[in-house]
Design a protein around this motif. Sequence first.
Motif, PDB file in Angstrom:
ATOM      1  N   VAL A 243      -4.095   8.982  -3.047  1.00  0.00           N
ATOM      2  CA  VAL A 243      -4.901   8.682  -1.853  1.00  0.00           C
ATOM      3  C   VAL A 243      -4.684   7.200  -1.572  1.00  0.00           C
ATOM      4  N   LEU A 244      -3.776   6.908  -0.658  1.00  0.00           N
ATOM      5  CA  LEU A 244      -3.317   5.542  -0.430  1.00  0.00           C
ATOM      6  C   LEU A 244      -4.052   4.853   0.712  1.00  0.00           C
ATOM      7  N   LEU A 245      -5.146   5.439   1.165  1.00  0.00           N
ATOM      8  CA  LEU A 245      -5.855   4.881   2.315  1.00  0.00           C
ATOM      9  C   LEU A 245      -6.458   3.516   2.010  1.00  0.00           C
ATOM     10  N   PRO A 246      -6.520   2.642   3.010  1.00  0.00           N
ATOM     11  CA  PRO A 246      -7.316   1.426   2.840  1.00  0.00           C
ATOM     12  C   PRO A 246      -8.794   1.781   2.680  1.00  0.00           C
ATOM     13  N   ARG A 247      -9.564   0.808   2.305  1.00  0.00           N
ATOM     14  CA  ARG A 247     -11.006   1.034   2.137  1.00  0.00           C
ATOM     15  C   ARG A 247     -11.628   1.450   3.465  1.00  0.00           C
ATOM     16  N   ASP A 248     -12.570   2.388   3.392  1.00  0.00           N
ATOM     17  CA  ASP A 248     -13.211   2.876   4.603  1.00  0.00           C
ATOM     18  C   ASP A 248     -14.037   1.772   5.259  1.00  0.00           C
ATOM     19  N   VAL A 249     -14.217   1.911   6.560  1.00  0.00           N
ATOM     20  CA  VAL A 249     -14.987   0.924   7.327  1.00  0.00           C
ATOM     21  C   VAL A 249     -16.465   1.231   7.141  1.00  0.00           C
ATOM     22  N   SER A 250     -17.167   0.385   6.432  1.00  0.00           N
ATOM     23  CA  SER A 250     -18.572   0.664   6.098  1.00  0.00           C
ATOM     24  C   SER A 250     -19.477   0.562   7.310  1.00  0.00           C
ATOM     25  N   TYR A 298      -0.361   6.869   3.161  1.00  0.00           N
ATOM     26  CA  TYR A 298      -0.623   5.869   4.202  1.00  0.00           C
ATOM     27  C   TYR A 298       0.465   4.811   4.162  1.00  0.00           C
ATOM     28  N   ALA A 299       0.890   4.367   5.345  1.00  0.00           N
ATOM     29  CA  ALA A 299       1.862   3.275   5.438  1.00  0.00           C
ATOM     30  C   ALA A 299       1.552   2.452   6.681  1.00  0.00           C
ATOM     31  N   ASP A 300       1.512   1.126   6.517  1.00  0.00           N
ATOM     32  CA  ASP A 300       1.397   0.208   7.645  1.00  0.00           C
ATOM     33  C   ASP A 300       2.816  -0.155   8.062  1.00  0.00           C
ATOM     34  N   LEU A 301       3.260   0.375   9.179  1.00  0.00           N
ATOM     35  CA  LEU A 301       4.653   0.226   9.589  1.00  0.00           C
ATOM     36  C   LEU A 301       4.994  -1.192  10.011  1.00  0.00           C
ATOM     37  N   ARG A 302       3.992  -2.042  10.238  1.00  0.00           N
ATOM     38  CA  ARG A 302       4.281  -3.450  10.539  1.00  0.00           C
ATOM     39  C   ARG A 302       4.744  -4.200   9.301  1.00  0.00           C
ATOM     40  N   GLU A 303       4.364  -3.701   8.130  1.00  0.00           N
ATOM     41  CA  GLU A 303       4.624  -4.440   6.894  1.00  0.00           C
ATOM     42  C   GLU A 303       5.771  -3.830   6.085  1.00  0.00           C
ATOM     43  N   THR A 304       6.555  -2.944   6.695  1.00  0.00           N
ATOM     44  CA  THR A 304       7.668  -2.324   5.980  1.00  0.00           C
ATOM     45  C   THR A 304       8.976  -2.688   6.668  1.00  0.00           C
ATOM     46  N   SER A 305      10.054  -2.594   5.913  1.00  0.00           N
ATOM     47  CA  SER A 305      11.367  -2.925   6.462  1.00  0.00           C
ATOM     48  C   SER A 305      11.967  -1.786   7.262  1.00  0.00           C
ATOM     49  N   LEU A 345      -1.134  17.963   2.438  1.00  0.00           N
ATOM     50  CA  LEU A 345      -1.145  16.508   2.531  1.00  0.00           C
ATOM     51  C   LEU A 345      -1.582  16.067   3.924  1.00  0.00           C
ATOM     52  N   LEU A 346      -2.078  14.849   3.991  1.00  0.00           N
ATOM     53  CA  LEU A 346      -2.275  14.150   5.268  1.00  0.00           C
ATOM     54  C   LEU A 346      -1.445  12.876   5.214  1.00  0.00           C
ATOM     55  N   VAL A 347      -0.714  12.594   6.294  1.00  0.00           N
ATOM     56  CA  VAL A 347       0.098  11.385   6.388  1.00  0.00           C
ATOM     57  C   VAL A 347      -0.460  10.529   7.511  1.00  0.00           C
ATOM     58  N   LEU A 348      -0.767   9.275   7.211  1.00  0.00           N
ATOM     59  CA  LEU A 348      -1.292   8.347   8.209  1.00  0.00           C
ATOM     60  C   LEU A 348      -0.303   7.195   8.362  1.00  0.00           C
ATOM     61  N   LEU A 349       0.277   7.057   9.548  1.00  0.00           N
ATOM     62  CA  LEU A 349       1.261   6.013   9.852  1.00  0.00           C
ATOM     63  C   LEU A 349       0.612   5.031  10.807  1.00  0.00           C
ATOM     64  N   ASP A 350       0.342   3.835  10.324  1.00  0.00           N
ATOM     65  CA  ASP A 350      -0.431   2.845  11.073  1.00  0.00           C
ATOM     66  C   ASP A 350       0.488   1.849  11.767  1.00  0.00           C
ATOM     67  N   ASN A 351       0.099   1.467  12.989  1.00  0.00           N
ATOM     68  CA  ASN A 351       0.779   0.395  13.738  1.00  0.00           C
ATOM     69  C   ASN A 351       2.253   0.697  13.998  1.00  0.00           C
ATOM     70  N   ALA A 352       2.525   1.885  14.498  1.00  0.00           N
ATOM     71  CA  ALA A 352       3.896   2.233  14.887  1.00  0.00           C
ATOM     72  C   ALA A 352       4.221   1.563  16.220  1.00  0.00           C
ATOM     73  N   SER A 353       5.426   1.047  16.331  1.00  0.00           N
ATOM     74  CA  SER A 353       5.826   0.377  17.566  1.00  0.00           C
ATOM     75  C   SER A 353       6.704   1.259  18.448  1.00  0.00           C
ATOM     76  N   ASN A 354       7.415   2.233  17.856  1.00  0.00           N
ATOM     77  CA  ASN A 354       8.262   3.110  18.656  1.00  0.00           C
ATOM     78  C   ASN A 354       8.476   4.417  17.902  1.00  0.00           C
ATOM     79  N   GLU A 355       9.096   5.364  18.608  1.00  0.00           N
ATOM     80  CA  GLU A 355       9.291   6.695  18.038  1.00  0.00           C
ATOM     81  C   GLU A 355      10.277   6.687  16.871  1.00  0.00           C
ATOM     82  N   ALA A 356      11.273   5.788  16.905  1.00  0.00           N
ATOM     83  CA  ALA A 356      12.285   5.763  15.851  1.00  0.00           C
ATOM     84  C   ALA A 356      11.675   5.447  14.491  1.00  0.00           C
ATOM     85  N   GLN A 357      10.588   4.677  14.475  1.00  0.00           N
ATOM     86  CA  GLN A 357       9.909   4.382  13.207  1.00  0.00           C
ATOM     87  C   GLN A 357       9.263   5.615  12.607  1.00  0.00           C
ATOM     88  N   VAL A 358       8.887   6.563  13.460  1.00  0.00           N
ATOM     89  CA  VAL A 358       8.020   7.654  13.046  1.00  0.00           C
ATOM     90  C   VAL A 358       8.786   8.935  12.736  1.00  0.00           C
TER      91      VAL A 358
END
Length: 516
Positions: A243-250, A298-305, A345-358
């Motif tokens: 479960v790779l999610l960031p901490r929930d928003v309290s 979970y993956a933050d696509l802004r922080e990956t290569s 599974l659930l996959v959450l892809l955060d901050n995608a900039s275009n379709e090619a990333q996804v």
Amino acid sequence: MEFRIMGPLQVRDGEQDRTPTAPKHRDLLAVFVLNARRPLTPGRLRQLLWPREGGDRSDSLVRGYVGQLRQLLGKDVITTASGSYTLAIEDDQLDVNRFRSLVERGAHDEALALWRGPALEDLDPEGERWTETPRLRAELEELRVLALERRVQRDLDAGRHRELLAELRRLIEQHPFWQRFRGQYLLALYRSGRRVEALDAYQALRDELDDGHAIEPDPELQLLYHRMLHDDVSLHVSAGPPVLLPRDVSDFSGRADLLELVIGDEVVVHGAAGVGKSALAVHAAWLHRERFPDGILYADLRETSGPAAVLEDFLRWLGCPAQAIPVGLEQRERLFLTYAANRRLLVLLDNASNEAQVRPLLTACPTVITSRSPLGGLAGAGRVPVGVLDDAAAIELLGKIIGPNRGNFPDLSGSVGACPSRCGSRGRGWPPARAGPLTIWSTCWRTSTGGWRRCTRATRPCSACSPSATRACRSRPGRRCAAWAPSPRPTSARGWPPPSAAGPRSWSRRACWRPT
């Protein structure tokens, strides 16, 4: 009233046992339960009660049996309409339906507690009297084995591998070709420090399959064998599903109408920067966590290569050893599809900039994507647009951030909804006496809709102050920050300051007064 047919037939009404004792009454009730909520004519009942005689009995005899059964169970349980009889019970009154529901929800312990044996084992031990019996038994046995498999996996993840060895040996004897139990047994042996026995057990299974069926073990089992052979250190970890999610928003507020729309087959959550797309997606994922017993990636696509790096990370979390991960993007994509195919599974892809990333990260599993763009190139994906919070939700969120009893808020209509957390983050936990600068700063933000342009520095309260001034502001309750100075009220600022603003009306932040 509760009807139980897993194992011997039983009817319970609270603490009272209402199970019929007469053989024909028991047979008749079993027929009704197997055909619950379906109307049965006397002719059909004759065929089901006396199948070998071809139903060669009178309708009056059947009606007599039904009348006696209604006296025992109640007239509202077996209803009569148009010459037919119907067992009118709800889904949760039948143990079979509750069993199915509990397995589907992942409540495996509760489901297994309902199991008392094969369906109607006392009335139809061979499963030949009624055609519904063998089909029902086969379905329930599949569900029971599935529940056992997942419950054993949960215990393995919790580190109870030694306690599971005896149970897994028994399950393997009962289900010799259910290779999932074999894999769990090998892993339990390996984690118990019995690596040689685990490798020997795999070889024994391989020889058995080769001699009897000329096939190899499942790919998942082969991969486990190679990982044990190379002593993969990740096998020693019992961390459970990832479960790779960031901490929930309290302090999550509002968006109640969007929470159920976010989790779907493939959903793009889009909107302007800072409106709370990521917070909404993460909160919805935590809210529906129980629907995904095999994990949430979970993956933050802004922080990956790139997608290749994300796929490598996902594959490692799903148990693929580093040496088995291919180099090429397409090969990694196919391997990820294989790993995700049989998992919930659930996959959450955060901050995608275009379709090619996804695109390389899409599988048959539910996927949530957050982006400033609706990503129109993803055909078939649902779209959830996210705007600014309404006034009530924005003020509620601001109150959660800075705490209760912080004085009256000014009129924040159309302004704080865009970034309430930004307005309140610097005031979180401050004593009530220090609420003045935050409140007046928020009012300065309000003037952006009243003919005054917001200063860039106004997006960060006290960011324009010198370090010494900031320390003075926070260390001495009731004192104003050095960046705050008396200033005449500009005549073009409509309605400034509002009556609810805290502090003297002549105080303002100089940097905020910039006419448009």
